[in-house]
Design a protein around this motif. Structure first.
Motif, short mmCIF file in Angstrom:
data_model
loop_
_atom_site.label_atom_id
_atom_site.label_comp_id
_atom_site.label_asym_id
_atom_site.label_seq_id
_atom_site.Cartn_x
_atom_site.Cartn_y
_atom_site.Cartn_z
N ALA A 49 0.61 -1.27 -0.10
CA ALA A 49 0.00 -0.06 -0.03
C ALA A 49 0.80 1.18 0.05
N PHE A 50 1.88 1.04 0.93
CA PHE A 50 2.77 2.49 1.02
C PHE A 50 4.05 2.39 0.63
N ASN A 51 4.52 1.25 -0.02
CA ASN A 51 6.06 0.95 -0.20
C ASN A 51 6.93 1.08 0.68
N ILE A 52 6.57 0.64 2.01
CA ILE A 52 7.39 1.17 3.27
C ILE A 52 8.25 -0.14 3.17
N ASP A 53 9.44 -0.28 3.22
CA ASP A 53 10.38 -1.40 3.61
C ASP A 53 10.06 -2.42 4.73
N MET A 54 10.13 -3.45 4.42
CA MET A 54 9.51 -4.52 5.36
C MET A 54 10.25 -4.57 6.95
N LYS A 55 11.54 -4.36 6.58
CA LYS A 55 12.61 -4.25 7.93
C LYS A 55 12.06 -3.13 8.62
N LEU A 56 12.02 -2.00 7.94
CA LEU A 56 11.61 -0.74 8.85
C LEU A 56 10.28 -0.87 9.35
N MET A 57 9.39 -1.54 8.69
CA MET A 57 7.96 -1.57 9.34
C MET A 57 8.03 -2.48 10.43
N SER A 58 8.92 -3.47 10.57
CA SER A 58 9.03 -4.47 11.44
C SER A 58 9.60 -3.62 12.68
N ILE A 59 10.66 -2.88 12.60
CA ILE A 59 11.09 -2.01 13.67
C ILE A 59 10.02 -1.15 14.28
N ILE A 60 9.29 -0.68 13.45
CA ILE A 60 8.26 0.49 13.83
C ILE A 60 7.23 -0.50 14.66
N LEU A 61 6.88 -1.49 14.19
CA LEU A 61 5.87 -2.35 14.93
C LEU A 61 6.35 -2.75 16.07
N VAL A 62 7.68 -3.23 16.51
CA VAL A 62 8.12 -3.47 17.59
C VAL A 62 8.26 -2.37 18.73
N ILE A 63 8.60 -1.27 18.09
CA ILE A 63 8.71 -0.23 19.04
C ILE A 63 7.24 0.24 19.44
N ILE A 64 6.35 0.32 18.68
CA ILE A 64 4.94 0.69 19.04
C ILE A 64 4.36 -0.30 19.88
N SER A 65 4.66 -1.95 19.72
CA SER A 65 4.08 -2.71 20.70
C SER A 65 4.72 -2.69 21.94
N SER A 66 6.16 -2.22 21.98
CA SER A 66 6.88 -2.40 23.46
C SER A 66 6.25 -1.17 24.21
N LEU A 67 5.88 0.00 23.54
CA LEU A 67 5.38 0.97 24.39
C LEU A 67 4.16 0.63 25.26
N VAL A 68 3.37 -0.49 24.75
CA VAL A 68 2.07 -0.67 25.37
C VAL A 68 2.50 -1.95 26.30
N ILE A 69 3.32 -3.09 26.03
CA ILE A 69 3.21 -4.26 26.65
C ILE A 69 4.22 -4.14 27.77
N PHE A 70 5.25 -3.37 27.92
CA PHE A 70 6.01 -3.07 28.92
C PHE A 70 5.20 -2.19 29.98
N GLY A 71 4.89 -2.80 30.92
CA GLY A 71 4.07 -2.23 31.84
C GLY A 71 3.16 -3.20 32.60
N LYS A 72 2.08 -2.74 33.13
CA LYS A 72 0.90 -3.97 33.74
C LYS A 72 -0.17 -4.45 32.53
N LYS A 73 -0.60 -5.53 32.68
CA LYS A 73 -1.46 -5.88 31.73
C LYS A 73 -2.63 -5.08 31.54
N GLU A 74 -3.02 -4.42 32.59
CA GLU A 74 -3.95 -3.36 32.75
C GLU A 74 -3.59 -2.43 31.42
N LYS A 75 -2.70 -1.96 31.37
CA LYS A 75 -2.16 -0.88 30.12
C LYS A 75 -2.59 -1.55 29.01
N ILE A 76 -2.54 -2.98 28.49
CA ILE A 76 -2.89 -3.50 27.16
C ILE A 76 -4.15 -3.36 27.27
N ALA A 77 -5.15 -3.82 28.34
CA ALA A 77 -6.79 -3.62 28.19
C ALA A 77 -7.01 -2.20 27.88
N LYS A 78 -6.43 -1.23 28.35
CA LYS A 78 -6.95 0.29 28.34
C LYS A 78 -6.60 0.56 26.69
#
Length: 453
Positions: free
Chosen positions: A176-205
């Motif tokens: 869709a956007f011609n974004i490199d898969m490696k770059l998108m993988s890094i972005i996905l990991v960063i966004i995910s880490s911002l949510v999952i590092f913390g209490k489970k409650e943060k994920i639910a929110k």
């Protein structure tokens, strides 16, 4: 590696190739539907009422709606898009009908397993409720070893799913956007880490914001497409029913393929009986276990009758010549392009990101609950989070067919272990249901026996 792949393929051949799990899950759905007098139909209106009932979050636990969102996040994922398209490609329109049947039966299974998770859940040292198959195997059947087995099979499954879902996101963004898969993988990991590092409650929110948003966006687009093609809708419904029973000319000999595709994809999508959703449901702060059982039963309906059906309608309302020979995400993107123009490809990429990201977070929630079954030490939870993020990164780089097979194996083994618990313990859930219907629904709160087991 070749030996491991051979072992995985051999076991999958038994579990899925011979339809062992299909028979197990369908049989279980029929059994639980009969034993509960089809609770999923009788109390459907009440399920919807419960979803809107206020449930306060106490001591780090989740509200009933948050628990619903966490489990729905993993149910409503890439499988609702690619899985449905695959079922239609192989089994035809009739596969949709059998997905509906599976959802109807599976919702009774979801009720039983969730109610048991509520009954046998525990509180950790932080005062948070934790539960799921591992806990009712230990506390209900006194089989702690099987609890560890469930946790192990869950990790196998979720490792595969994390990679599969991550790859679907990076591939769609590249198209869709011609974004490199490696770059998108890094972005996905960063966004995910911002949510999952913390209490489970943060994920639910986060999920109780994402899940309603992605559902509204997707359904809004689908309803627009249906409205524009409303004159074709009766023909589509007729096609689904006729092909389901082999009535349409030329499909009679393939009814077995149609049925099995609908059944398999339905089971993959709604997860009823696999034991995943109860891991989230057990964290809900409700005053009776049956309440959350009913809400999770409703989740199966939402997954299949709403989201999966919506995907099927978009494809079936598309000119057959346009999508002839296509499959998977390409077919769905072409179908949306046909209906809403060049924005279709971009729309699907964004929707897939929301569906997949919510699935990643939901799986991280499940994993933490099962890690806590072994130990509540923070180091083990953090190790799981690092493991999850590494699976997300690796999956985003390239497609790995072995991980699909590994996910299938883990899911199959989880289901078998889960059924070892829910079949013999079903009477406990039935007792709770009887108590709830006789006393709670009559508003006789003073005589209500909470968690009667």
């Amino acid at each position: 590696m070749e030996i491991l792949e051979s072992i995985v393929n051999f076991l999958n051949g038994i579990l899925w190739g011979k339809n062992l799990l299909v028979y197990l899950l369908i049989g279980g759905g029929i059994l639980f539907s009969i034993k509960t007098s089809f609770v999923q139909v009788r109390l459907f209106k009440h399920m919807i009422e419960l979803l809107g009932e206020k449930s306060e979050k106490v001591d780090g636990n989740l509200s009933s709606f948050q628990a619903f969102c966490v489990s729905t996040a993993t149910r409503v994922g890439a499988g609702n898009l690619v899985g449905v398209v695959s079922a239609l490609s192989i089994g035809g329109a009739g596969a949709v009908f059998w997905m509906w049947v599976v959802a109807l039966l599976g919702s009774a299974t979801a009720f039983i397993e969730t109610t048991l998770a509520m009954v046998y859940r525990e509180k950790n040292e932080n005062g948070e409720f934790i539960g799921g198959p591992a806990f009712y195997l230990k506390n209900g059947l006194n089989k702690k070893t099987l609890g560890f087995v469930f946790m192990g099979t869950g990790l196998i499954c979720w490792a595969g799913v994390l990679q599969i879902v991550s790859n679907s996101v990076t591939e769609s963004f590249k198209v869709a956007f011609n974004i490199d898969m490696k770059l998108m993988s890094i972005i996905l990991v960063i966004i995910s880490s911002l949510v999952i590092f913390g209490k489970k409650e943060k994920i639910a929110k986060v999920l109780d914001k994402i899940v309603p948003l992605m559902a509204l966006l997707y359904l809004g687009a689908v309803f627009f497409i249906i409205f524009r093609n409303i004159n074709l809708l009766p023909g589509v419904i007729k096609l689904i029913v006729s092909e389901a029973f082999g009535i349409k000319e030329g499909i009679g000999g393939a009814i077995g393929v149609v049925l099995m595709q609908g059944v398999k994809r339905g089971l993959f999508s709604n997860e009823a009986g696999t034991g995943s959703a109860p891991c989230a449901a057990a964290s809900a702060n409700v005053d009776h276990p049956v309440k959350q059982g009913l809400i999770q039963s409703l989740g199966v309906f939402v997954d299949t009758f709403v989201i999966c059906t919506a995907t099927a309608m978009v494809v079936l309302l598309t000119d057959g010549q346009i999508i002839k020979g296509l499959d998977g995400m390409e077919l769905l993107q072409v179908a949306f392009n046909y209906h809403i123009g060049s924005m279709g490809k971009i729309f699907i990429a964004i929707i897939l990101f929301l569906f997949s990201f919510s699935t990643l977070l939901g799986i991280c929630f499940y994993g933490q609950v099962n890690v806590e079954f072994c130990s509540n030490k923070k180091i083990y939870k953090n190790l799981f989070k690092i493991f999850a993020l590494s699976m997300i990164f690796l999956g985003g780089l390239h497609q790995n067919i072995f991980m699909w097979n590994l996910a299938d194996l883990g899911l199959g083994l989880m289901t078998i272990v889960n059924f070892i618990g829910i079949v013999p313990l079903r009477n406990v859930a039935l007792e709770e249901l009887n108590n709830y219907e006789k006393i709670y629904l009559k508003k006789n709160i003073k005589n209500l026996k909470l968690f009667t087991k």
